[in-house]
Enzyme design. Structure first.
Site, PDB file in Angstrom:
ATOM      1  N   LYS A   1       0.829  -1.202   0.000  1.00 19.77           N
ATOM      2  CA  LYS A   1       0.000   0.000   0.000  1.00 19.77           C
ATOM      3  C   LYS A   1       0.866   1.255   0.000  1.00 19.77           C
ATOM      4  O   LYS A   1       0.629   2.195  -0.769  1.00 19.77           O
ATOM      5  CB  LYS A   1      -0.945   0.014   1.203  1.00 19.77           C
ATOM      6  CG  LYS A   1      -1.933   1.186   1.175  1.00 19.77           C
ATOM      7  CD  LYS A   1      -2.791   1.240   2.426  1.00 19.77           C
ATOM      8  CE  LYS A   1      -2.050   1.897   3.557  1.00 19.77           C
ATOM      9  NZ  LYS A   1      -2.911   2.196   4.723  1.00 19.77           N
TER      10      LYS A   1
ATOM     11  N   ASP B   1      -6.822   1.082   1.162  1.00 13.72           N
ATOM     12  CA  ASP B   1      -6.877   1.139   2.623  1.00 13.72           C
ATOM     13  C   ASP B   1      -8.270   0.705   3.075  1.00 13.72           C
ATOM     14  O   ASP B   1      -9.068   0.192   2.290  1.00 13.72           O
ATOM     15  CB  ASP B   1      -6.537   2.546   3.125  1.00 13.72           C
ATOM     16  CG  ASP B   1      -7.574   3.592   2.720  1.00 13.72           C
ATOM     17  OD1 ASP B   1      -8.531   3.257   1.973  1.00 13.72           O
ATOM     18  OD2 ASP B   1      -7.453   4.745   3.157  1.00 13.72           O
TER      19      ASP B   1
END
Length: 217
Positions: free
Chosen positions: A127, A145
């Site tokens: 991420k 997320d």
């Protein structure tokens, strides 16, 4: 385990992102940074923390340590004093010092722009790497997320059983001309409109296209 729904059809995807784009043509990430290195540090510090909390800590930090060399001069204890208001700050300080040393030793002090190289840095996962690739280099990487995971599944824009599946679903189903900013639009939508407990469906620009059964007034 419940069967995942099919992603929204192409026409609905295009209409949704056309509306997002009309409302926010150039969405920006909310983490403050001055270069690629400070972006890496800010994103690494943001794990299990709010962007606002990270920004409060890094405003003074980046005035004195905006390069790997300066961060190493500051040292782990010096860094800790700047970020001790952020959750897990001791482990994060260790990682930032380690990644700064690696950047100096292996990359000449520059931040690499491949996902594999970024993910080799301590405290940098997929991420984080995707955020840096997208925000600094403009690569259409999707940093999934909790907000994007919720919105992707709730709206059927990008359903998936985990964050990797949602990332692939965005890449596979969102029209290519919206890929560059897709994750920012979805984060902002999840952060301010499609919130977890009481989504603000009455203020939602895409509610007529959203199949979520438990809409609020």
């Amino acid at each position: 385990m419940a069967k995942l729904p099919r992603p929204l059809p192409y026409a609905a995807q295009r209409e949704i992102f056309t509306r997002f784009q009309a409302a926010e043509p150039e969405p920006k990430g909310e983490l403050e940074h001055v270069n690629a290195y400070t972006l890496v540090v800010a994103v690494a510090l943001s794990a299990q923390a709010t962007d606002a909390g990270v920004n409060k800590a890094t405003r003074t930090l980046f005035q004195v340590a905006d390069t790997p060399a300066k961060m190493l001069t500051l040292g782990e204890e010096g860094l800790t004093q700047h970020i001790k208001t952020i959750g897990l700050y001791r482990n994060k300080a260790k990682n930032v010092i380690k990644l700064s040393q690696i950047l100096l030793d292996e990359y000449g002090g520059e931040v690499p722009n491949s996902r594999t190289a970024l993910q080799s840095l301590p405290g940098v996962g997929r991420k984080t790497a995707n955020v840096v690739l997208n925000m600094w280099w403009g690569h259409p990487a999707q940093a999934v997320d909790t907000h994007i995971f919720r919105v992707g599944n709730r709206t059927h824009i990008a359903p998936g059983k985990d964050v990797d599946a949602v990332e692939r679903a965005i890449e596979d189903n969102v029209p290519a001309d919206f890929q560059r900013h897709a994750h920012h639009w979805l984060i902002l939508h999840g952060r301010y409109i499609c919130v977890a407990r009481k989504p603000k469906c009455g203020a939602c620009s895409i509610q007529d296209l959203c199949p979520f059964p438990d809409k609020t007034a």
